[in-house]
Design a protein around this motif. Structure first.
Motif, PDB file in Angstrom:
ATOM      1  N   GLY A  66      15.975 -19.080  52.983  1.00 51.42           N
ATOM      2  CA  GLY A  66      16.179 -18.289  51.967  1.00 51.42           C
ATOM      3  C   GLY A  66      16.066 -18.835  50.662  1.00 51.42           C
ATOM      4  N   ARG A  67      15.871 -19.896  50.556  1.00 53.68           N
ATOM      5  CA  ARG A  67      15.593 -20.911  49.154  1.00 53.68           C
ATOM      6  C   ARG A  67      14.387 -20.108  48.381  1.00 53.68           C
ATOM      7  N   VAL A  68      14.632 -20.174  47.129  1.00 56.32           N
ATOM      8  CA  VAL A  68      13.596 -19.962  46.140  1.00 56.32           C
ATOM      9  C   VAL A  68      13.290 -21.076  45.254  1.00 56.32           C
ATOM     10  N   TRP A  69      12.070 -21.463  45.205  1.00 54.71           N
ATOM     11  CA  TRP A  69      11.860 -22.623  44.396  1.00 54.71           C
ATOM     12  C   TRP A  69      12.040 -22.722  42.920  1.00 54.71           C
ATOM     13  N   THR A  70      13.520 -22.678  42.519  1.00 57.85           N
ATOM     14  CA  THR A  70      13.975 -22.867  41.151  1.00 57.85           C
ATOM     15  C   THR A  70      13.521 -24.401  40.873  1.00 57.85           C
ATOM     16  N   ARG A  71      13.740 -24.615  39.717  1.00 58.92           N
ATOM     17  CA  ARG A  71      13.907 -26.083  39.232  1.00 58.92           C
ATOM     18  C   ARG A  71      15.138 -26.917  40.233  1.00 58.92           C
ATOM     19  N   ALA A  72      16.257 -26.429  40.157  1.00 58.50           N
ATOM     20  CA  ALA A  72      17.371 -26.878  40.801  1.00 58.50           C
ATOM     21  C   ALA A  72      16.933 -27.098  42.299  1.00 58.50           C
ATOM     22  N   GLU A  73      16.493 -26.257  42.844  1.00 56.21           N
ATOM     23  CA  GLU A  73      16.078 -26.060  44.368  1.00 56.21           C
ATOM     24  C   GLU A  73      15.031 -27.128  44.503  1.00 56.21           C
ATOM     25  N   MET A  74      14.096 -27.342  43.701  1.00 61.34           N
ATOM     26  CA  MET A  74      13.064 -28.438  43.936  1.00 61.34           C
ATOM     27  C   MET A  74      13.892 -29.598  43.865  1.00 61.34           C
ATOM     28  N   ILE A  75      14.478 -29.992  42.595  1.00 66.13           N
ATOM     29  CA  ILE A  75      14.993 -31.250  42.594  1.00 66.13           C
ATOM     30  C   ILE A  75      15.924 -31.581  43.759  1.00 66.13           C
ATOM     31  N   ALA A  76      16.838 -30.635  44.388  1.00 67.89           N
ATOM     32  CA  ALA A  76      17.588 -30.906  45.435  1.00 67.89           C
ATOM     33  C   ALA A  76      16.755 -31.326  46.753  1.00 67.89           C
ATOM     34  N   TYR A  77      15.754 -30.364  46.945  1.00 69.22           N
ATOM     35  CA  TYR A  77      14.882 -30.797  48.154  1.00 69.22           C
ATOM     36  C   TYR A  77      14.197 -32.217  47.794  1.00 69.22           C
ATOM     37  N   ILE A  78      13.788 -32.412  46.815  1.00 71.36           N
ATOM     38  CA  ILE A  78      12.966 -33.556  46.454  1.00 71.36           C
ATOM     39  C   ILE A  78      13.891 -34.776  46.819  1.00 71.36           C
ATOM     40  N   ALA A  79      15.131 -34.653  46.225  1.00 70.30           N
ATOM     41  CA  ALA A  79      16.294 -35.674  46.588  1.00 70.30           C
ATOM     42  C   ALA A  79      16.463 -35.889  47.712  1.00 70.30           C
ATOM     43  N   ASP A  80      16.550 -35.268  48.617  1.00 69.61           N
ATOM     44  CA  ASP A  80      17.018 -35.545  50.131  1.00 69.61           C
ATOM     45  C   ASP A  80      16.498 -34.312  50.947  1.00 69.61           C
ATOM     46  N   PRO A  81      15.092 -34.058  51.432  1.00 71.35           N
ATOM     47  CA  PRO A  81      14.676 -33.012  52.346  1.00 71.35           C
ATOM     48  C   PRO A  81      15.507 -32.599  53.514  1.00 71.35           C
ATOM     49  N   ALA A  82      15.765 -33.745  54.209  1.00 70.13           N
ATOM     50  CA  ALA A  82      16.493 -33.434  55.495  1.00 70.13           C
ATOM     51  C   ALA A  82      17.917 -32.732  55.292  1.00 70.13           C
ATOM     52  N   LYS A  83      18.828 -33.374  54.134  1.00 69.31           N
ATOM     53  CA  LYS A  83      19.990 -32.930  53.849  1.00 69.31           C
ATOM     54  C   LYS A  83      20.154 -31.382  53.461  1.00 69.31           C
ATOM     55  N   THR A  84      18.949 -31.202  52.395  1.00 67.96           N
ATOM     56  CA  THR A  84      18.873 -29.850  51.935  1.00 67.96           C
ATOM     57  C   THR A  84      18.546 -28.957  52.695  1.00 67.96           C
ATOM     58  N   VAL A  85      17.526 -29.069  53.514  1.00 70.10           N
ATOM     59  CA  VAL A  85      17.117 -28.066  54.866  1.00 70.10           C
ATOM     60  C   VAL A  85      17.123 -28.896  55.893  1.00 70.10           C
ATOM     61  N   LYS A  90      10.379 -29.985  58.188  1.00 69.66           N
ATOM     62  CA  LYS A  90       9.238 -30.762  58.418  1.00 69.66           C
ATOM     63  C   LYS A  90       8.823 -31.976  57.514  1.00 69.66           C
ATOM     64  N   MET A  91       9.382 -31.690  56.334  1.00 68.06           N
ATOM     65  CA  MET A  91       9.056 -32.795  55.258  1.00 68.06           C
ATOM     66  C   MET A  91       9.853 -33.973  55.623  1.00 68.06           C
ATOM     67  N   ILE A  92       9.213 -35.334  55.924  1.00 66.81           N
ATOM     68  CA  ILE A  92       9.705 -36.546  56.359  1.00 66.81           C
ATOM     69  C   ILE A  92       9.680 -37.494  55.120  1.00 66.81           C
ATOM     70  N   ASN A  93       9.424 -37.129  53.883  1.00 64.65           N
ATOM     71  CA  ASN A  93       9.219 -38.081  52.772  1.00 64.65           C
ATOM     72  C   ASN A  93      10.741 -38.525  52.632  1.00 64.65           C
ATOM     73  N   PRO A  94      10.881 -39.742  52.514  1.00 66.10           N
ATOM     74  CA  PRO A  94      11.974 -40.188  51.772  1.00 66.10           C
ATOM     75  C   PRO A  94      12.366 -39.788  50.805  1.00 66.10           C
ATOM     76  N   SER A  95      13.749 -39.627  50.593  1.00 68.33           N
ATOM     77  CA  SER A  95      14.286 -39.016  49.223  1.00 68.33           C
ATOM     78  C   SER A  95      13.472 -39.728  48.087  1.00 68.33           C
ATOM     79  N   VAL A  96      13.332 -39.050  46.664  1.00 71.88           N
ATOM     80  CA  VAL A  96      12.946 -39.768  45.580  1.00 71.88           C
ATOM     81  C   VAL A  96      14.349 -40.252  44.943  1.00 71.88           C
ATOM     82  N   ALA A  97      14.636 -41.293  44.874  1.00 73.03           N
ATOM     83  CA  ALA A  97      15.729 -41.906  44.271  1.00 73.03           C
ATOM     84  C   ALA A  97      16.059 -41.612  42.961  1.00 73.03           C
ATOM     85  N   SER A  98      15.110 -41.561  41.996  1.00 77.23           N
ATOM     86  CA  SER A  98      15.295 -41.429  40.501  1.00 77.23           C
ATOM     87  C   SER A  98      15.235 -40.019  40.089  1.00 77.23           C
TER      88      SER A  98
END
Length: 132
Positions: A86-105, A109-117
């Protein structure tokens, strides 16, 4: 009324000068400049395209996702978890997902390690917002 400016460079034989010619074409929109790709996005290009109409890679093409509901492009096989998020890709949602995809959703399928910075996450989100 929109105007397109055409810029041409005319080369002259060796030893001559180059000439710059500018003309306007009324009624035509100037092509949009492609936003600069931030260095932080370099890790993303292995899986994601960002060009309109480009084929999906391992991950979906990210062109135009800002403001869209997650997991809804009909031509990509998203994880059920992202489709149901149900997420909408707002800036805040994108930042949260990029920070930790597996924790956020959980179940994504996104296996990218989190972007720490935080600065890198912001740069990536701002870049994606410009892709329209």
């Amino acid at each position: 009324m929109m105007t397109t400016f055409l810029i041409r460079t005319l080369s002259v034989a060796a030893g001559g000068a180059a000439m710059l010619w500018i003309a306007s074409v009324p009624g035509q929109a100037a092509p949009k400049a492609k936003p600069a790709v931030p260095p932080a996005f370099a890790r993303c290009v292995a899986c994601h395209a960002t060009t309109p109409g480009a084929a999906h890679g391992v991950g979906p093409n990210l062109f135009g996702i800002a403001g869209k509901k997650a997991g809804t492009r009909p031509d990509y096989a998203y994880s059920p978890a992202l489709q149901k998020s149900g997420r909408v890709w707002t800036r805040a949602e994108m930042i949260a997902y990029i920070a930790d995809p597996a924790k956020t959703v959980p179940g994504t399928k996104m296996i990218n390690p989190s972007v720490a910075s935080a600065a890198d996450r912001m740069a990536i989100a701002q870049y994606l917002e410009k892709l329209k």
